[in-house]
Design an enzyme around this catalytic site. Structure first.
Site, PDB file in Angstrom:
ATOM      1  N   GLU A 170      29.742  42.410  49.138  1.00  0.00           N
ATOM      2  CA  GLU A 170      29.307  43.478  48.241  1.00  0.00           C
ATOM      3  C   GLU A 170      27.975  43.081  47.595  1.00  0.00           C
ATOM      4  O   GLU A 170      27.936  42.531  46.489  1.00  0.00           O
ATOM      5  CB  GLU A 170      30.382  43.703  47.166  1.00  0.00           C
ATOM      6  CG  GLU A 170      30.097  44.904  46.292  1.00  0.00           C
ATOM      7  CD  GLU A 170      31.140  45.051  45.175  1.00  0.00           C
ATOM      8  OE1 GLU A 170      31.531  46.189  44.897  1.00  0.00           O
ATOM      9  OE2 GLU A 170      31.550  44.028  44.574  1.00  0.00           O
ATOM     10  N   HIS A 195      30.190  51.632  39.977  1.00  0.00           N
ATOM     11  CA  HIS A 195      30.437  50.924  38.728  1.00  0.00           C
ATOM     12  C   HIS A 195      29.224  50.859  37.811  1.00  0.00           C
ATOM     13  O   HIS A 195      29.069  49.910  37.032  1.00  0.00           O
ATOM     14  CB  HIS A 195      30.966  49.507  39.007  1.00  0.00           C
ATOM     15  CG  HIS A 195      32.281  49.529  39.720  1.00  0.00           C
ATOM     16  ND1 HIS A 195      32.548  48.778  40.832  1.00  0.00           N
ATOM     17  CD2 HIS A 195      33.400  50.247  39.487  1.00  0.00           C
ATOM     18  CE1 HIS A 195      33.784  49.031  41.243  1.00  0.00           C
ATOM     19  NE2 HIS A 195      34.319  49.924  40.451  1.00  0.00           N
ATOM     20  N   TYR A 215      26.100  50.269  38.438  1.00  0.00           N
ATOM     21  CA  TYR A 215      25.046  49.275  38.695  1.00  0.00           C
ATOM     22  C   TYR A 215      23.744  49.951  39.172  1.00  0.00           C
ATOM     23  O   TYR A 215      23.677  51.165  39.301  1.00  0.00           O
ATOM     24  CB  TYR A 215      25.558  48.219  39.685  1.00  0.00           C
ATOM     25  CG  TYR A 215      26.640  47.336  39.074  1.00  0.00           C
ATOM     26  CD1 TYR A 215      26.424  46.678  37.864  1.00  0.00           C
ATOM     27  CD2 TYR A 215      27.878  47.183  39.679  1.00  0.00           C
ATOM     28  CE1 TYR A 215      27.409  45.877  37.284  1.00  0.00           C
ATOM     29  CE2 TYR A 215      28.870  46.385  39.102  1.00  0.00           C
ATOM     30  CZ  TYR A 215      28.629  45.729  37.904  1.00  0.00           C
ATOM     31  OH  TYR A 215      29.596  44.948  37.335  1.00  0.00           O
ATOM     32  N   CYS A 250      52.330  44.983  42.499  1.00  0.00           N
ATOM     33  CA  CYS A 250      51.469  44.910  41.310  1.00  0.00           C
ATOM     34  C   CYS A 250      52.104  45.746  40.197  1.00  0.00           C
ATOM     35  O   CYS A 250      52.603  46.842  40.441  1.00  0.00           O
ATOM     36  CB  CYS A 250      50.104  45.474  41.692  1.00  0.00           C
ATOM     37  SG  CYS A 250      49.039  45.801  40.273  1.00  0.00           S
ATOM     38  N   CYS A 274      47.422  36.135  37.920  1.00  0.00           N
ATOM     39  CA  CYS A 274      48.170  37.378  38.133  1.00  0.00           C
ATOM     40  C   CYS A 274      49.577  37.209  37.592  1.00  0.00           C
ATOM     41  O   CYS A 274      50.192  36.164  37.780  1.00  0.00           O
ATOM     42  CB  CYS A 274      48.205  37.675  39.630  1.00  0.00           C
ATOM     43  SG  CYS A 274      49.346  38.990  40.095  1.00  0.00           S
TER      44      CYS A 274
HETATM   45 FE1  SF4 Z   1      48.638  43.634  39.289  1.00  0.00          FE
HETATM   46 FE2  SF4 Z   1      48.698  41.015  39.069  1.00  0.00          FE
HETATM   47 FE3  SF4 Z   1      46.589  42.356  38.215  1.00  0.00          FE
HETATM   48 FE4  SF4 Z   1      48.915  42.534  36.883  1.00  0.00          FE
HETATM   49  S1  SF4 Z   1      47.668  40.704  37.135  1.00  0.00           S
HETATM   50  S2  SF4 Z   1      47.506  44.205  37.463  1.00  0.00           S
HETATM   51  S3  SF4 Z   1      50.352  42.384  38.579  1.00  0.00           S
HETATM   52  S4  SF4 Z   1      47.288  42.188  40.309  1.00  0.00           S
END
Ligand code: SF4
Ligand code: ADP
Length: 692
Positions: free
Chosen positions: A105, A174, A176, A345, A363
């Site tokens: 990118e 975004h 830029y 997620c 995460c």
């Molecule tokens: Fe998703 Fe992990 Fe980001 Fe939370 S930290 S939004 S679970 S990718």
């Protein structure tokens, strides 16, 4: 191994992108890692794991094309010189090793950078104040600057080819620089690069043509475009100029990567404020305007939703940043008929927080994220147990569940005891707060996976005392007993707490979750500054209470600036009629009234008494630890070799930290400290020469 469900076959079709072909439709769109040019090995390991997990395209984060665009102290990669080429080759090699395409990118931030490292003035289409709260302006580019800028993109594209990339971006998203030329809100030029849309698009068109010429068919050229900057009719909108831009350039690039533009916060909104696929309304027109492949994002975790995206013609790929962070092996799991094992997620944006805090990616769902090279953790591979030791885990919150799962995967015999009937610990109540339902995925994924692991037994409604522990007689005891909210009002900005009259009966979040009665008028005192204070205010206001949120800070839920949620939270509470009392520490509270101390001047003011809810700090729940410590001489007789605290019971923190500490315990059990890897990348000439 289970077979792939034929319903998902469409996700595994190869897709041509100009001169290259993606092996499937799983496309890891560019996302920050907090690693940047200074951590080439860590970055390469992270991207390599994505490719190994089946992402057919794996892109870098924003890659600066020139020293006039740098984002220090935040981490970005760069293609300024041959060192950068060498460093990024490590990443392309890691991606190619698994047959995936590598995308870069290429980025110039224009007025969206501060250039604190290089001390170059920030460039922009037109003269203006800084985009940031900074005592500096940005410099309008003249025609010579524009010509130079085009050359920087050409030079960087040439280096990208040398570094082995298959897809080279022209990045007009975004907010830029190329986007700043597109938007009438930032482009006030009167020459051929300003005014009409035709003129404002000129630079983007030239950049695409320059980049296509430069790569000469050796790689694909992608355009990342923000089709709506979310500033209403005065700016670029998907129904207005956003659509016209795509129409004007429709067949020029090899791929369109489209999303929301204003800033990163719009594009990666948390689940608290946007559902899966919420960008669809903005981007769905793109495929009807171009014959070129289209990719977008939407926090997609369900393979059925992905198939629907393709079949309904919304996009040709399944673009993902966060879902690929939470589960780098998402494509492989679908491919192998293991879609039930996807670690979905939760949309908490702790990953955004790492970038905003200038540290490597972390995460909540995936404790191995960012640790691939640093600690050598692989999301799917874990070293087998080294003995037949039995482990008792006490507490089934995020820490206890993750520790049990990872220990079970190592083959240890695990007993997981939970006092309550429901598993999940803090999640049981927190995921029931407004907008936080997806957070329960932290529990649900682990409980589902634990069900498949025979060496792990779960005991509900089993509040353990020291006698119970000795009766079980495990080799190792893991205390994941969590924390409780403080009752003395001691918090971050007012650590000494407040003088609280016991007869007031101040409440904590624990009391509210246990069903304590709340009066019509409520004061929430937030000296913790994450989601809890704001979320409780939201819940109580929605239930019809008259709510004041008081805080020693100047903002509501201040730390959520890191998760890009703060503005949405404050906006929501304003809409709900919540009153605010900023920069005020609670000095004292009794049924006669509350006294507040200004955090700047120390001046005191009074307010009427109300139901007081203290969201300040937490203390580890140590009853069981203390009971065990008091009887240490009995450990050996019961066979207990170790007692270890993890998660909030060790130190109250985020769910992400609890999961990480649970995982770390499991990884390190019976592994000698000398075999535990903790690596840092150090800038040195030798390392730069080797890189690998
Ligand atoms: Fe998703 Fe992990 Fe980001 Fe939370 S930290 S939004 S679970 S990718
Ligand atoms: P963490 O975030 O560290 O996982 P949580 O507060 O979410 O912590 O979870 C702690 C869990 O431990 C809660 O579900 C609580 O019921 C449980 N727990 C606390 N003490 C005991 C105990 N003595 N025996 C069994 N479970 C316990």
């Amino acid at each position: 191994m289970a077979e792939r469900n034929p319903r998902y076959d469409i996700l595994f079709e190869p897709v041509p992108i100009g001169p290259v072909t993606a092996p499937n439709r799983f496309y890891q769109t560019p996302h920050a890692t907090g690693m940047g040019y200074a951590k080439p090995k860590a970055s390469a390991a992270l991207r390599g794991i994505k490719a190994e997990g089946g992402w057919g395209v794996v892109c870098t984060e924003y890659c600066s094309i020139h020293p006039s665009s740098e984002d220090s102290p935040y981490a970005f990669v760069s293609l300024w010189d041959e060192d950068d080429v060498r460093a990024l080759s490590v990443t392309t090699d890691a991606i190619h090793a698994h047959g995936s395409l590598a995308g870069v990118e290429l980025w110039h931030g224009g007025m969206h950078v501060m250039n604190k490292l290089m001390r170059e003035p920030a460039l922009a289409p037109s003269e203006s104040s800084s985009y940031f709260v900074q005592p500096q302006h940005v410099r309008a580019m003249d025609r010579a600057d524009i010509a130079e800028f085009r050359q920087w993109q050409i030079d960087a594209a040439r280096r990208a080819v040398r570094a082995g990339f298959d897809i080279v971006y022209v990045y007009a998203g975004h907010g830029y620089l190329p986007f700043q030329f597109l938007s009438p809100l930032t482009n006030h030029r009167t020459d051929e690069y300003g005014g009409s849309l035709q003129n404002r698009v000129r630079l983007l068109r030239e950049m695409i043509e320059d980049t296509l010429d430069t790569v000469g068919g050796r790689c694909a050229v992608a355009v990342r475009l923000g089709v709506d900057e979310m500033h209403g009719a005065g700016g670029i909108t998907s129904e207005g100029e956003g659509r016209e831009i795509v129409e004007m350039l429709a067949e020029l690039p090899d791929l369109w990567d489209v999303n929301l533009a204003g800033d990163l916060g719009y594009d990666s909104r948390s689940s608290r404020f946007s559902p899966e696929g919420y960008q669809e309304d903005y981007i769905s027109f793109v495929k009807s305007v171009t014959s070129k492949p289209v990719v977008s994002v939407g926090r997609f975790t369900s393979p059925d939703t992905m198939v629907s995206q393709i079949k309904r013609g919304v996009q040709d790929f399944i673009g993902a940043a966060r879902p690929s962070i939470a589960d780098p092996f998402l494509p492989r799991k679908i491919s192998e008929g293991r879609e039930d094992e996807i670690r979905e997620c939760i949309g908490c944006n702790i990953c955004r927080a790492s970038n905003n805090e200038g540290v490597p990616l972390r995460c909540t769902q995936n404790p191995t994220m960012g640790e691939e090279w640093r600690r050598g953790w692989h999301p799917e591979i874990i070293v087998p147990k080294s003995s037949d030791a039995k482990v008792l885990v006490v507490g089934a919150g995020p820490a206890g569940l993750e520790a049990s799962l990872a220990l079970g995967r190592r083959g240890y015999q695990v007993m997981l005891a939970e006092a309550g009937r429901e598993l999940g610990g803090r999640l049981v109540h927190e995921a029931a707060l407004p907008g936080l339902g997806n957070w329960m995925r932290v529990r649900d994924h682990r409980v589902h996976m634990l069900d498949k692991l025979s060496p792990v037994e779960i005991f509900r409604e089993s509040e353990l005392g020291a006698d119970d522990v000795f009766e079980v007689g495990p080799d190792h005891v893991v205390l994941a007993t969590g924390s409780t909210w403080r009752r003395d009002a001691a918090g971050t900005l007012n650590p000494q707490g407040s003088a609280l009259a016991p007869e007031l009966g101040a409440l904590t979040p624990d009391d509210l979750f246990a069903g304590a009665a709340v009066g019509q008028t409520v004061v929430i005192y937030d000296d913790e500054h994450y989601f809890m204070g704001g979320a409780l205010a939201e819940r109580l206001a929605m239930a019809g209470h008259t709510v004041t949120l008081a805080t020693p800070h100047t903002l509501v839920s201040a730390w959520t600036e890191m998760t890009n949620e703060q503005v949405y939270i404050q906006h929501k509470l304003i809409d709900l009629g919540v009153e605010f009392r900023f920069s005020q520490a609670l000095a004292s509270a009794s049924p006669a009234g509350f006294a507040w101390r200004c955090t700047y001047s120390g001046h005191e003011t009074q307010s009427e008494a109300a139901t007081l809810v203290l969201v300040t700090g937490r203390t580890p729940r140590l009853t069981l630890l203390n009971a065990l410590e008091a009887r240490k001489e009995e450990w050996a007789g019961a066979g207990v070799k170790s007692v270890t605290r993890i998660g909030d019971c060790l130190v109250p923190s985020t769910i992400a930290d609890a999961v990480h500490r649970g995982h770390k315990y499991a990884r390190e059990l019976e592994v000698s400290p000398s075999n535990r890897i903790v690596r840092r990348e150090r800038p040195s000439p030798e390392l730069q020469a080797e890189v690998i």
